[in-house]
Design a protein around this motif. Structure first.
Motif, PDB file in Angstrom:
ATOM      1  N   TYR A 278     -22.721  42.184  49.790  1.00 32.29           N
ATOM      2  CA  TYR A 278     -22.079  43.328  50.839  1.00 32.29           C
ATOM      3  C   TYR A 278     -23.542  43.650  51.331  1.00 32.29           C
ATOM      4  O   TYR A 278     -23.695  43.985  52.707  1.00 32.29           O
ATOM      5  N   SER A 279     -24.582  44.119  50.706  1.00 30.64           N
ATOM      6  CA  SER A 279     -25.781  44.793  51.129  1.00 30.64           C
ATOM      7  C   SER A 279     -25.770  45.828  51.898  1.00 30.64           C
ATOM      8  O   SER A 279     -26.325  45.657  53.044  1.00 30.64           O
ATOM      9  N   ASN A 280     -24.817  46.535  51.516  1.00 30.00           N
ATOM     10  CA  ASN A 280     -24.832  47.858  52.620  1.00 30.00           C
ATOM     11  C   ASN A 280     -25.852  48.744  52.259  1.00 30.00           C
ATOM     12  O   ASN A 280     -26.205  48.989  50.944  1.00 30.00           O
ATOM     13  N   VAL A 281     -26.399  49.566  53.298  1.00 27.98           N
ATOM     14  CA  VAL A 281     -27.459  50.466  53.127  1.00 27.98           C
ATOM     15  C   VAL A 281     -26.831  51.354  52.097  1.00 27.98           C
ATOM     16  O   VAL A 281     -25.797  51.986  52.795  1.00 27.98           O
TER      17      VAL A 281
ATOM     18  N   CYS B 202     -34.554  47.548  56.829  1.00 26.53           N
ATOM     19  CA  CYS B 202     -34.740  46.318  55.851  1.00 26.53           C
ATOM     20  C   CYS B 202     -34.474  46.819  54.529  1.00 26.53           C
ATOM     21  O   CYS B 202     -35.083  48.055  54.132  1.00 26.53           O
ATOM     22  N   VAL B 203     -34.307  45.881  53.712  1.00 25.45           N
ATOM     23  CA  VAL B 203     -34.250  46.190  52.442  1.00 25.45           C
ATOM     24  C   VAL B 203     -35.510  46.365  51.524  1.00 25.45           C
ATOM     25  O   VAL B 203     -35.449  46.990  50.443  1.00 25.45           O
ATOM     26  N   GLU B 204     -36.554  46.050  52.378  1.00 26.90           N
ATOM     27  CA  GLU B 204     -37.922  46.297  51.783  1.00 26.90           C
ATOM     28  C   GLU B 204     -38.340  47.713  52.133  1.00 26.90           C
ATOM     29  O   GLU B 204     -39.439  48.166  51.948  1.00 26.90           O
ATOM     30  N   ALA B 205     -37.385  48.568  52.642  1.00 25.30           N
ATOM     31  CA  ALA B 205     -37.635  50.067  52.769  1.00 25.30           C
ATOM     32  C   ALA B 205     -38.434  50.529  54.142  1.00 25.30           C
ATOM     33  O   ALA B 205     -39.192  51.508  54.138  1.00 25.30           O
ATOM     34  N   TRP B 206     -38.472  49.606  55.093  1.00 22.79           N
ATOM     35  CA  TRP B 206     -39.122  50.120  56.575  1.00 22.79           C
ATOM     36  C   TRP B 206     -37.862  49.965  57.498  1.00 22.79           C
ATOM     37  O   TRP B 206     -36.763  49.429  57.031  1.00 22.79           O
TER      38      TRP B 206
END
Ligand code: MTE
Length: 322
Positions: free
Chosen positions: A271-274, A139-143
Motif C-alpha cells: 500500500y505504501s500510503n503516506v 518520497c519514502v526517503e522523507a523529502w
C-alpha cells in the motif's frame, strides 16, 4: 490508428512556457477557480484535491491551499531524481536518461480485461483530455516536492480496458532495456532487483480520480529522468508507487508483486500510503524536507489527501497494511 498528439516540441519556442510564466498563469487560474468554485480539474490545479462528489463546483478553493502548494523549482524536480535503471545517485537520471528512446513507444494492456490491446503512445493518450494537476509528492526517503503535472486520469484507460469481474488489481511495468539503461546493471544487484521495475494498485485505488498518468510537467513533455513518456502519479502514496516509463498494465485477481515490497517487505509494503504515524524501520516518517529547503515540516496523513481517499482504507489496519 495513429493519432498525433500535439507535443511541446511542436510548439514554436516563443510559445513554450517559462517557469515564471507558468506560475503566473497558474495564479490567474487559481484566482478564477476561487471565484467560480473549484471543479475537479481546477481544484487539483490548486493542489486542493477534489473527489468526484465534490466536482460539482461546490467547494471553493481556499487561499491557504493556493499558498501552500507553491510548485518546487523545475530545476530541482528535474535534477534530483530516483530512477534506479539510470543509476543510484540523485543526479544520475538527469545525466544518463537522455539515452532512453521514447519514440516510438507502446503500452500493452492485458490480463483480466475485455479489451486487451497494444497501443502506440499516441492512441493510448489521445482519447483523453490533458489536464493540469498540481500535486504534493512525498518520497519514502522523507523529502518532498510540489509538481505541476500534465496528464489524464488513470481511470480513463481502465474504463477503456473494461476489467472483468475477477480483476482486483492493476500491475504496472517499466521498460527494462540494459542497452539503454547500462547503469541499471548494478554489480550483484540486477538479478536481485529483478528488473523490470514493477508496481501495482488495488483497482478501486486505480479508479480514484486523483490517480493520474502524467505525460509532462511544467507545461513541457515529461523529461526522461522523470519517467518519459508516461508515468504514474499517485499523490497520497510514497513516491516509489509512481512508476516511470510505463510499458505494460496488467489486470490481476491477486495482489501483484512490486519491486520494493519484494526487495525488503519489512520496509516497504504494497500500500505504501503516506503515514506520519508509521515509521520506516530505519527512520521516522513524521516530518519531511521540501526540496529547496533545509527545514523539515510535518508530514500529513495520506499526504494531505485524506478527505478524498481515506474511505478507500476504511476498516483496514494501516499499521499492518503499510
Ligand atoms: N520508477 C522506476 N521505473 N524506477 C525507479 O527507480 N523510483 C521511484 C519512482 N518511480 C523509480 C520509479 C521513486 S523511489 C521515486 S521517489 C519517484 O519515482 C521519483 O520520481 P522523480 O524522480 O520524478 O522525483
Amino acid at each position: 490508428m495513429i493519432i498525433k498528439i500535439k507535443k511541446s516540441s511542436d510548439v514554436p519556442s516563443s510559445e513554450v512556457t517559462s517557469e515564471s510564466e507558468y506560475l503566473n498563469r497558474r495564479s490567474f487560474l487559481a484566482a478564477s477557480a476561487t471565484a467560480i468554485g473549484a471543479t475537479a480539474g481546477a481544484a487539483a490545479l490548486l493542489g486542493r484535491a477534489a473527489s468526484p462528489l465534490s466536482a460539482a463546483g461546490s467547494t471553493p478553493a481556499s487561499a491557504s491551499a493556493v499558498q501552500e502548494l507553491e510548485p518546487t523549482a523545475e530545476k530541482l524536480i528535474t535534477s534530483y531524481n530516483n530512477f534506479y535503471e539510470f543509476g543510484l545517485a540523485k543526479e544520475d537520471p538527469a545525466k544518463h536518461a537522455h539515452a532512453l528512446v521514447t519514440e516510438p513507444w507502446s503500452v500493452v494492456v492485458d490480463g483480466l480485461c475485455n479489451n486487451p490491446a497494444e497501443y502506440q503512445l499516441e492512441e493510448f493518450v489521445s482519447p483523453s483530455t490533458i489536464e493540469d494537476r498540481v500535486y504534493r509528492f512525498r518520497c519514502v526517503e522523507a523529502w518532498s516536492m510540489v509538481v505541476p503535472w500534465q496528464g489524464f486520469p488513470l481511470a480513463d484507460v481502465i474504463k477503456r480496458a473494461d476489467p472483468t469481474g475477477d480483476a482486483e488489481y492493476v500491475a504496472f511495468e517499466t521498460l527494462w532495456d540494459p542497452d539503454q539503461m547500462p547503469q541499471g546493471r548494478w554489480r550483484n544487484w540486477e538479478p536481485r532487483i529483478g528488473w523490470p521495475y514493477r508496481e501495482g494498485l488495488r483497482l478501486d485505488e486505480a479508479m480514484h480520480p486523483l490517480a493520474f498518468l502524467a505525460t509532462g510537467l511544467y507545461g513541457k513533455d515529461m523529461p526522461n529522468q522523470n519517467g518519459a513518456p508516461l508515468r504514474l502519479v499517485v499523490p497520497w502514496k510514497y513516491g516509489f508507487k509512481s512508476i516511470k516509463s510505463i510499458v505494460r498494465m496488467t489486470f490481476t485477481a491477486e495482489e501483484p508483486p512490486t519491486t520494493w515490497a519484494t526487495q525488503a517487505s519489512n520496509e516497504y509494503g504494497f500500500y505504501s500510503n503516506v503515514n506520519p504515524d508509521v515509521s520506516h524501520p530505519r527512520w521516522s516518517q513524521a516530518r519531511e524536507r521540501p526540496l529547496g529547503s533545509f527545514r523539515r515540516v510535518p508530514t500529513r496523513f495520506l499526504n494531505g489527501y485524506a478527505d478524498e481517499v481515506a474511505h478507500l482504507y476504511e476498516g483496514m489496519d494501516l499499521k499492518k497494511h503499510y
